[in-house]
Motif scaffolding. Structure first.
Motif, PDB file in Angstrom:
ATOM      1  N   VAL A  67       5.879   6.930   8.762  1.00  0.00           N
ATOM      2  CA  VAL A  67       5.945   6.865   7.304  1.00  0.00           C
ATOM      3  C   VAL A  67       4.545   6.775   6.691  1.00  0.00           C
ATOM      4  O   VAL A  67       4.241   7.456   5.706  1.00  0.00           O
ATOM      5  N   VAL A  68       3.675   5.953   7.270  1.00  0.00           N
ATOM      6  CA  VAL A  68       2.324   5.781   6.729  1.00  0.00           C
ATOM      7  C   VAL A  68       1.517   7.068   6.885  1.00  0.00           C
ATOM      8  O   VAL A  68       0.775   7.462   5.974  1.00  0.00           O
ATOM      9  N   GLU A  69       1.655   7.744   8.019  1.00  0.00           N
ATOM     10  CA  GLU A  69       0.927   9.009   8.210  1.00  0.00           C
ATOM     11  C   GLU A  69       1.380  10.065   7.203  1.00  0.00           C
ATOM     12  O   GLU A  69       0.557  10.827   6.685  1.00  0.00           O
ATOM     13  N   TRP A 119       0.786  -1.233   0.000  1.00  0.00           N
ATOM     14  CA  TRP A 119       0.000   0.000   0.000  1.00  0.00           C
ATOM     15  C   TRP A 119       0.822   1.288   0.000  1.00  0.00           C
ATOM     16  O   TRP A 119       0.263   2.365  -0.214  1.00  0.00           O
ATOM     17  N   LEU A 120       2.125   1.178   0.197  1.00  0.00           N
ATOM     18  CA  LEU A 120       3.000   2.346   0.048  1.00  0.00           C
ATOM     19  C   LEU A 120       3.576   2.367  -1.356  1.00  0.00           C
ATOM     20  O   LEU A 120       3.692   1.318  -2.003  1.00  0.00           O
ATOM     21  N   THR A 121       3.935   3.544  -1.827  1.00  0.00           N
ATOM     22  CA  THR A 121       4.641   3.615  -3.102  1.00  0.00           C
ATOM     23  C   THR A 121       6.059   3.102  -2.890  1.00  0.00           C
ATOM     24  O   THR A 121       6.523   2.958  -1.747  1.00  0.00           O
ATOM     25  N   ALA A 122       6.770   2.837  -3.984  1.00  0.00           N
ATOM     26  CA  ALA A 122       8.146   2.349  -3.878  1.00  0.00           C
ATOM     27  C   ALA A 122       9.012   3.355  -3.129  1.00  0.00           C
ATOM     28  O   ALA A 122       9.844   2.984  -2.293  1.00  0.00           O
ATOM     29  N   ALA A 123       8.813   4.646  -3.400  1.00  0.00           N
ATOM     30  CA  ALA A 123       9.594   5.694  -2.733  1.00  0.00           C
ATOM     31  C   ALA A 123       9.275   5.749  -1.245  1.00  0.00           C
ATOM     32  O   ALA A 123      10.165   5.937  -0.412  1.00  0.00           O
ATOM     33  N   GLU A 124       7.997   5.581  -0.898  1.00  0.00           N
ATOM     34  CA  GLU A 124       7.596   5.641   0.513  1.00  0.00           C
ATOM     35  C   GLU A 124       8.125   4.432   1.281  1.00  0.00           C
ATOM     36  O   GLU A 124       8.550   4.567   2.437  1.00  0.00           O
ATOM     37  N   TYR A 125       8.117   3.256   0.644  1.00  0.00           N
ATOM     38  CA  TYR A 125       8.646   2.081   1.333  1.00  0.00           C
ATOM     39  C   TYR A 125      10.158   2.204   1.509  1.00  0.00           C
ATOM     40  O   TYR A 125      10.705   1.809   2.536  1.00  0.00           O
ATOM     41  N   ALA A 126      10.824   2.785   0.518  1.00  0.00           N
ATOM     42  CA  ALA A 126      12.270   3.029   0.635  1.00  0.00           C
ATOM     43  C   ALA A 126      12.545   4.006   1.781  1.00  0.00           C
ATOM     44  O   ALA A 126      13.553   3.877   2.490  1.00  0.00           O
ATOM     45  N   GLU A 127      11.646   4.958   1.978  1.00  0.00           N
ATOM     46  CA  GLU A 127      11.757   5.917   3.088  1.00  0.00           C
ATOM     47  C   GLU A 127      11.691   5.184   4.426  1.00  0.00           C
ATOM     48  O   GLU A 127      12.459   5.487   5.352  1.00  0.00           O
TER      49      GLU A 127
END
Length: 219
Positions: A203-205, A65-73
């Motif tokens: 990160v999710v928020e 459910w996160l984008t690739a960039a957000e999961y990398a974050e």
């Protein structure tokens, strides 16, 4: 009169229509959103709710459910937390000197309290004096190490000041503790250290906030 008005109004209307067509060509609306894109905000909010309840969320669910960039974050933030934990294991020798002196001060204070509770006030007074002496020596060590390396301030649970009006005094209550100390006098945990759950929640928020901003800028 009505026909004349319509004839005068038509060119303006056609011009606005032309502008709208050009805008839509430059900014095409997506009508082919996938099911995942449509449900992502709700899924992310559900993940936040789970994390706030203290429940674990698997990494694979975050990846979904996160984008690739957000999961990398998330991965980077957690890696930084692990590095910080390793750094905190390697306590500077200067701090060990201070901590040992503080332990002696606490030991003598506890002995004094024990004798005092038994009515042995003369013996208790001797241990109170020893505790105060150790506190004074601890303050000297603290002043010395912070003068030579101000960065070591980050290892303590409170701001260290040697000013008379708000400075520390020679008693075990006012002396600062190390951030990872288990002492009852400690003012709290190290604010730099976050659990894996807290990292995920942060990160999710942020991902949800980005979605909200995107919707406002692209109605």
């Amino acid at each position: 009169m009505s026909e004349w008005y319509d004839s005068q109004r038509k060119p303006s209307s056609d011009f606005r229509k032309l502008l709208q067509e050009r805008f839509e060509q430059a900014n095409p609306r997506r009508n082919d959103l996938t099911k995942q894109e449509l449900t992502r905000p709700q899924k992310l909010k559900a993940i936040v709710a789970k994390l706030k309840r203290g429940e674990n969320v698997q990494n694979r669910e975050l990846q979904t459910w996160l984008t690739a960039a957000e999961y990398a974050e998330f991965e980077q933030a957690w890696a930084e937390q692990q590095e910080l934990r390793e750094e905190l294991k390697d306590k500077p020798n200067e701090l060990k000197r201070y901590e040992e002196k503080l332990k002696k001060a606490t030991f003598n204070y506890n002995r004094a309290e024990g004798y005092s509770s038994k009515g042995k006030h003369s013996t208790a007074k001797g241990f109170y004096t020893k505790s105060e002496t150790c506190c004074e020596e601890a303050i000297e060590i603290l002043h010395e190490i912070l003068q030579s390396n101000p960065y070591l301030q980050t290892w303590f649970d409170r701001h260290v000041s040697f000013e008379v009006e708000d400075g520390i005094s020679a008693d075990i209550t006012s002396l600062p503790r190390l951030v990872r100390s288990r002492s009852h006098e400690s003012l709290g945990k190290d604010s730099r250290v976050s659990s894996k759950l807290d990292v995920k929640l942060s990160v999710v928020e942020r991902a949800i906030n980005r979605i909200g901003r995107d919707h406002k800028s692209h109605p």
